[in-house]
Design an enzyme around this catalytic site. Sequence first.
Site, PDB file in Angstrom:
ATOM      1  N   HIS A   1      40.940  35.544  41.291  1.00  0.00           N
ATOM      2  CA  HIS A   1      40.801  34.992  40.058  1.00  0.00           C
ATOM      3  C   HIS A   1      39.431  35.435  39.263  1.00  0.00           C
ATOM      4  O   HIS A   1      39.302  36.106  38.287  1.00  0.00           O
ATOM      5  CB  HIS A   1      40.830  33.576  40.089  1.00  0.00           C
ATOM      6  CG  HIS A   1      42.001  32.766  40.714  1.00  0.00           C
ATOM      7  ND1 HIS A   1      43.283  32.931  40.162  1.00  0.00           N
ATOM      8  CD2 HIS A   1      41.910  31.996  41.891  1.00  0.00           C
ATOM      9  CE1 HIS A   1      44.178  32.322  40.725  1.00  0.00           C
ATOM     10  NE2 HIS A   1      43.467  31.637  41.978  1.00  0.00           N
TER      11      HIS A   1
ATOM     12  N   ASP B   1      30.794  28.632  41.648  1.00  0.00           N
ATOM     13  CA  ASP B   1      30.892  27.496  42.460  1.00  0.00           C
ATOM     14  C   ASP B   1      31.198  28.288  43.897  1.00  0.00           C
ATOM     15  O   ASP B   1      32.447  28.104  44.279  1.00  0.00           O
ATOM     16  CB  ASP B   1      31.839  26.258  42.182  1.00  0.00           C
ATOM     17  CG  ASP B   1      33.357  26.937  41.898  1.00  0.00           C
ATOM     18  OD1 ASP B   1      33.432  28.365  41.694  1.00  0.00           O
ATOM     19  OD2 ASP B   1      34.232  26.325  41.979  1.00  0.00           O
TER      20      ASP B   1
END
Length: 335
Positions: free
Chosen positions: A262, A14
Amino acid sequence: MSDSSPMRVIIDTDPGLGEPGSDIDDGFAIVLALNSPEFDVMGLTIVNGNVDALVGTDVARRLLTRLGREDIPVLRGALDPLVRPMQPVRALFDAALGGAAEPTSSKDLLGPTSSEHAADFLVRQAAEHPGEVVVIAIGPMTNLALAVQRNPAFATNVRELVLMAGAAETYAQNITVVGDFNAYVDPEALEIVMRSGAKIRMVGLDQTSKVMLTRDDAAAMRSRSAVGSFGAWAADCTEAWIDYLGKAFPNREEHRHACFLHDPLVLAAVMRPNICQWADADVRVETVSELARGLVVADRGLALAPPGPFNATVAIGTDVEAFRSFFLSRLALVS
Ligand code: RIB
Ligand code: CA
C-alpha cells in the site's frame, strides 16, 4: 528551490516493520524514500496505527540505524485517534487470530530524536519552507489533523498533502467492507484534513491492493543479500507478515503468497505521477454511521446528484508493472 533540487518530504507514518503481526509496508515505503534521489527526507513523524506511537518511534529509529540514516529526525505524535479509542480496532486483529497477539518484546524502546510533538514539527517545517514541503501521510491522519487544528495556515504552507487512505473507486474490503485501516482508525482526522483547504492527493486501497510483494520476491531479496544484511532481515519480515495475513484473512487467496505494498505505491506515485491515473473529486468521509464508519466517498461528478467543490485529486488507475520495476530496482540498492 530549483526544479532539479530534491523535493522536501516529511513522511507521517505508523511503521511496524519487524514487529510481530504488524504491517511491513510503511517500512518499505521509508526504504524507498531513502533510496530515491528525488526526495530530501526532512523527518519521519510517527502516528498511532499499525503499532502504537511508542513502538512506531522505536521501529523507525532502529530502521534508520539499519540503513545508516540516523541523521533523519524522528518525531513522536498522536498516541490515540482524535475521538474513538484504538483498543476496539486492535481487538479485531486479535479476534481474527483467535487470541491476543504476542506482546511487544520487553526491549527498551528508543524514543524520538527530539521532544517536539510531530504535529508541531509539521507546522514548523511547513512555515519555515512555505510552498515547499510535501507531507506524505501513510498512517491514520491524526497528526495531520492536529497540525491543522494547531495552525490552520499549515494547510496552505505545505506544498501538498499526499494521503494513503480510503478507496476512490470501490469498497476498501480491509478492516471493514468500506473502511481501509487509515480511514477507519481516525475518520474524524481524515475529514478535518480533507476540509483544510490544502492541496491534496489521495491514493486509496482500491489502487494499493493492486501492488504486491510475494514470497518469490522475498526469496529473491534473500538470495542476493548477505546473512544479517537489511535484505535478509526484510525477507524474513515479509514472509512472517504473509504468514500472518494468511491466518487473519483466510478467505483471501492472495494472502497465501503475497502481501500488499500500500504505502510504497503512494511514495512511488509522488516521484513518478504517471504510475497512477488521476481525477479530481469531492472527497468526504463518513464519521457518523456505524455501518459505514471510515467510508471515503470520492465524487467525481459522474452521478446525477452534483458533487460539492473538488477538494482532492484521487488515484483511479495504476500501472502495476511500472510500479514493480521502479520499486524493486530501488529496493535492490539496499540489499
Ligand atoms: O489500509 C492500508 C493502510 O493501513 C496502510 O497504510 C498500511 O500500513 C495499513 O496497515
Ligand atoms: Ca501505514
